[in-house]
Design an enzyme around this catalytic site. Structure first.
Site, mmCIF file in Angstrom:
data_model
loop_
_atom_site.group_PDB
_atom_site.id
_atom_site.type_symbol
_atom_site.label_atom_id
_atom_site.label_comp_id
_atom_site.label_asym_id
_atom_site.label_seq_id
_atom_site.Cartn_x
_atom_site.Cartn_y
_atom_site.Cartn_z
ATOM 1 N N HIS A 143 22.388 79.761 17.556
ATOM 2 C CA HIS A 143 22.830 80.756 16.575
ATOM 3 C C HIS A 143 23.510 81.967 17.200
ATOM 4 C CE1 HIS A 143 22.841 82.954 12.807
ATOM 5 N NE2 HIS A 143 22.236 83.967 13.389
ATOM 6 N N ASP A 169 26.802 86.196 11.792
ATOM 7 C CA ASP A 169 25.573 86.205 11.008
ATOM 8 C C ASP A 169 25.788 87.113 9.781
ATOM 9 O OD1 ASP A 169 22.411 85.654 11.180
ATOM 10 O OD2 ASP A 169 22.621 87.811 10.895
#
Length: 314
Positions: free
Chosen positions: A290, A108
């Site tokens: 994610h 991320d």
């Protein structure tokens, strides 16, 4: 709280004008460093399933809470969180341990930092493993203006920049609820809601899908953000346009051997042009969302260790 789960004790290390809270494993493997960089809104603890596996495989594992997180420094100045400072912290960390270079792993926002570190300090990075966020092309206009043009003012990157303090306060008032609602997997498909997604999550009564982590794991994140608040970590987003300017003079091609790990269900799409900017890239896609290394820890470890073994053999 950290010691209730298998996780190293931290050391506070002064580097680059700040103090970083650093977790280490495999010190006996000195000379073979690998540095893990967390994303938002995370904590070094996000890598707790990777640390033992990499230490056992012969790596000196170094996992900082980056500035703005955990017990690391939280500078007041927004520009203290630009890519020069964030990458400078990692360079200074290598200097502290006496390393010329290292393998860097990012997820991320941590991946964004690893990409930027490699552009600004290419000689300090020998290999890259990034999860979720592919290389971001610099483009013709600064990133926030570009995102605002495409997605409008409610996109959370834009909102963080155009309405400073608004989201910070709402997330702070609802820390547990926000993080509980955010760290989910296998969420049902639904129509996009009006408003700003992070604020919506902070206000939503009930989470969707399944939890990514146990209550005791989630508590590590919650207690950390209850202590720090969210402003320091959100200030990373408030430097995106500044970073666009700071990277103007960098060679945009990343030549290091790179592994890109995507989650097939992640809302962040794969990059169709990744190999144009990262020619020595291998790509693996795991069946998850994610929070890749937490949703699929064993598969993530297998992908990382297998790729490193192949790189070291060649």
């Amino acid at each position: 709280m950290l010691n209730t789960i298998d996780f190293p004790n931290p050391t506070l290390i002064s580097v680059n004008g700040v103090t970083l809270e650093v977790f280490e494993a495999g010190r006996e493997n000195k000379g073979n460093p690998i540095v893990f960089c967390h994303g938002w809104p995370e904590h070094a603890f996000a890598w707790h399933r990777q640390i033992p596996a990499l230490a056992a495989a012969g790596y000196h594992v170094i996992v900082p809470n980056q500035r703005g997180y955990g017990n690391s420094s939280l500078p007041d100045d927004v520009t203290a969180y630009d890519i020069e400072h964030l990458s400078g912290d990692l360079v200074a960390l290598l200097d502290h341990f006496g390393y010329d270079d290292a393998t860097f792993v990012g997820h991320d926002w941590g991946a964004m930092v690893v990409w930027g570190l490699t552009l600004l300090h290419p000689n300090r990075v020998n290999k890259i493993i990034n999860l979720s966020l592919p290389y971001q092309e610099r483009g013709e206009q600064p990133w926030i203006a570009f995102l605002e043009q495409i997605f409008g003012g409610d996109h959370y990157f834009v909102h963080f920049n155009r309405q400073p303090g608004v989201a910070d306060a709402i997330l702070e008032e609802n820390t547990l609820r926000f993080l509980r609602n955010l760290y989910r997997k296998n969420e049902p498909l639904k129509e996009p809601e009006p408003g700003m997604v992070m604020i919506n999550l902070a206000k939503a009564e009930a989470p969707l899908g399944e939890p990514v982590m146990s209550d005791s794991e989630l508590a590590v994140f919650v207690s950390s953000f209850e202590k720090t608040g969210f402003t320091a970590s959100i200030n990373w987003y408030r430097n995106l346009d500044r970073n666009w300017h700071l990277l103007a003079g960098a060679d945009p091609i990343i030549r290091q051997p790179t592994l890109m790990i995507y989650g097939a269900r992640d809302l962040i799409p794969p990059s169709a042009r990744l190999a144009s900017f990262v020619p020595n890239v291998d790509v693996i896609t795991l069946d998850c969302g994610h929070w890749i290394q937490q949703e699929k820890p064993e598969e993530t470890n297998k992908a990382i260790l297998g790729w490193l073994e192949r790189q070291n053999a060649s």
